[in-house]
Design an enzyme around this catalytic site. Structure first.
Site, PDB file in Angstrom:
ATOM      1  N   CYS A  74       0.802  -1.219   0.000  1.00 41.13           N
ATOM      2  CA  CYS A  74       0.000   0.000   0.000  1.00 41.13           C
ATOM      3  C   CYS A  74       0.832   1.264   0.000  1.00 41.13           C
ATOM      4  O   CYS A  74       1.953   1.298   0.488  1.00 41.13           O
ATOM      5  CB  CYS A  74      -0.871   0.073   1.257  1.00 41.13           C
TER       6      CYS A  74
ATOM      7  N   GLY B  45       1.567  -0.137  -4.956  1.00 43.41           N
ATOM      8  CA  GLY B  45       0.332  -0.913  -5.089  1.00 43.41           C
ATOM      9  C   GLY B  45      -0.294  -0.620  -6.428  1.00 43.41           C
ATOM     10  O   GLY B  45      -0.661   0.518  -6.694  1.00 43.41           O
TER      11      GLY B  45
ATOM     12  N   ASN C 185      -1.579   1.857   5.460  1.00 43.62           N
ATOM     13  CA  ASN C 185      -0.441   1.083   4.970  1.00 43.62           C
ATOM     14  C   ASN C 185       0.107   0.294   6.151  1.00 43.62           C
ATOM     15  O   ASN C 185       0.477   0.892   7.164  1.00 43.62           O
ATOM     16  CB  ASN C 185       0.627   2.032   4.405  1.00 43.62           C
ATOM     17  N   GLY C 186       0.128  -1.016   6.021  1.00 39.21           N
ATOM     18  CA  GLY C 186       0.612  -1.850   7.113  1.00 39.21           C
ATOM     19  C   GLY C 186      -0.252  -3.087   7.242  1.00 39.21           C
ATOM     20  O   GLY C 186      -0.951  -3.469   6.300  1.00 39.21           O
TER      21      GLY C 186
END
Ligand code: SF4
Length: 483
Positions: free
Chosen positions: A17, A43, A118-119
């Site tokens: 992401c 992404g 994001n993660g």
């Protein structure tokens, strides 16, 4: 092999992401589209933007690249407002993929709430089961939705306090941008595993996964969002909070090896310079006599330049990439589809014929591409093919927002270096050491308390992994889809 992807990137870990958020700009969504375009490498399968015009939220989410989905006046005209957030992601395909495209949005009791993440939340399955038992009805299979339900069910009154309360219950990696009625919120997990930077363009405040997304809109870089920091931007100004227990940061070391664009600045360091340093360290750790240093395009280029400069072996382009095999190139048959590697990349036979070459790549994941590249060099007449890898052997899966094959498919988890050399049919093979990788960053690895997450090389995970038992640690979370 699907021609929609770069065949040489097919055997890489994939960052899942990229996020971008802006507050205080007319046509905020247009800036988000440009920022996401610069983050496209993080992404490539889906993108989304949510804007807020002071009264209403507007969203557009679609499978595919940013260009093609966010370049029409009709689409952008609907994304009105002076604040907006966006997200690019790898995704599962089909209907469930569409449901998981971010930003996710929910109309909460006191505010609209859009989030781009994001993660990866490594206790999402456990939290989800608890929330389900309490009556939460999930709309997606994304771990990010867990955050929304924790915010929705929090006993605190303000959105900021509810979000803080929610994040105190999650473990894992998160760099978030959140858009509410009351402002734009950016937050990075207490270990700072995934990156998040802050910038300024006139009166507008911007948050993005990488500095290249600031560059593309002409914004200036202010600073990294600190690990464990939560920043609220609204008409009242910019306020920073540090609501979590302070921990020693553990940012992802692989951002410097591969994920981030080389023209980004990460933690104050030029990604390009670090990659060149890695190549130089590699040449000192694993010297080789050869006629040419040849990068595996494109990600191996900076490390190959560093290797060449440190070793004195000339840098040459022994593999040429065609820039004209695009997304619209339709393969007419299965037979031709198998020629994909040669359509996109071809050996520079006139250069490599009869020569000894040292190939530089950033990583070996499954090893499938390495086999093809070495063979491509041999077919072109290379006398010797030596392979040098700008990261240590990838032996463990990532649970922090990176698409990793299950451990059984990681070549380095199954073989030692000599077995790998034999498998890819190279004359020699060497990886940079973990200490050498830290040296390239200007650091000495503290083995007792590593300064970074390097778990995919060392197995030293910086958080507990509640959803992953010791037994199946090598398997990425399966019930919680990646974003
Ligand atoms: S496991 Fe590897 S890819 Fe994942 S966050 Fe840690 S260093 Fe980065």
């Amino acid at each position: 092999m699907d021609m929609l992807t770069n065949p040489f990137d097919d055997d890489k870990l994939r960052e899942e992401c990229g996020v971008f958020g802006i507050w205080g700009a007319d046509n905020a969504a247009s800036f988000v589209a440009l920022g996401l375009h610069a983050l496209q490498h993080r992404g490539q399968e889906a993108a989304g933007i949510t804007s807020f015009d002071g009264k209403h939220f507007h969203s557009h989410r679609a499978m595919g690249h940013v260009a093609g989905n966010f370049d029409r006046d009709e689409t952008m005209g609907k994304l009105a407002g002076h604040s907006a957030i966006g997200h690019v992601r790898y995704s599962t395909t089909g209907e469930s993929g569409l449901r998981n495209i971010q930003p996710l949005f929910a109309e909460l009791a006191e505010s609209g709430f859009a989030v781009a993440h994001n993660g990866n939340i490594s206790n999402a399955m456990k939290l989800r089961r608890t929330l389900n038992r309490r009556g939460s009805i999930f709309q997606s299979t994304s771990d990010t939705e867990v955050i929304i339900h924790l915010v929705a069910t929090s006993g605190f009154s303000t959105t900021l306090d509810r979000l803080t309360d929610a994040l105190k219950q999650v473990e894992g990696a998160y760099s978030l941008v959140v858009l509410t009625d009351d402002g734009l919120i950016a937050c990075r997990d207490p270990l700072g595993i995934r990156p998040l930077v802050m910038g300024k363009l006139g009166e507008a405040t911007i948050f993005a996964s990488e500095t290249v997304a600031l560059d593309v809109i002409g914004a200036s870089f202010l600073r990294d969002v600190d690990p464990g920091e939560l920043i609220l931007v609204n008409d009242g100004g910019i306020r920073s909070f540090r609501p979590f227990e302070k921990l020693a940061p553990r940012p992802c070391i692989f951002e410097h090896v591969y994920f981030s664009r080389p023209d980004s600045i990460a933690e104050g360091k030029s990604v390009y310079e670090v990659r060149k340093n890695i190549g130089a360290e590699l040449s000192r750790e694993a010297p080789v006599e050869a006629d040419y240093v040849v990068p595996v395009p494109d990600s191996g280029v900076p490390a190959a330049i560093g290797f060449s400069q440190a070793s004195g072996i000339p840098f040459e382009l022994g593999i040429i990439r065609s820039h004209y095999v695009g997304r619209t190139f339709i393969q007419p048959s299965q037979e031709v589809r198998h020629l994909g590697v040669k359509l996109k990349h071809n050996a520079n036979s006139a250069l490599v014929d009869g020569k000894s070459i040292v190939l530089i790549d950033d990583s070996i994941v499954r090893g499938t591409t390495s086999v093809k590249i070495v063979q491509m060099m041999r077919d072109a007449g290379a006398r010797e093919v030596h392979m040098r890898i700008a990261s240590p052997p990838t032996r463990h899966s990532c649970f922090y927002g990176v698409d990793t094959p299950e451990r059984a498919k990681l070549l380095a988890a199954q073989m030692n270096v000599e077995q790998m050399r034999d498998y890819i049919n190279a004359d020699s093979l060497a990886f940079i050491s973990i200490e050498g990788l830290y040296r390239a960053l200007g650091e000495d690895r503290d083995d007792a308390q590593p300064q970074r997450c390097d778990a995919c090389f060392t197995g030293d995970y910086p958080t507990s992994l509640t959803d992953v038992t010791e037994k199946d640690r090598g398997t990425p979370l399966s019930l919680v889809a990646s974003r």
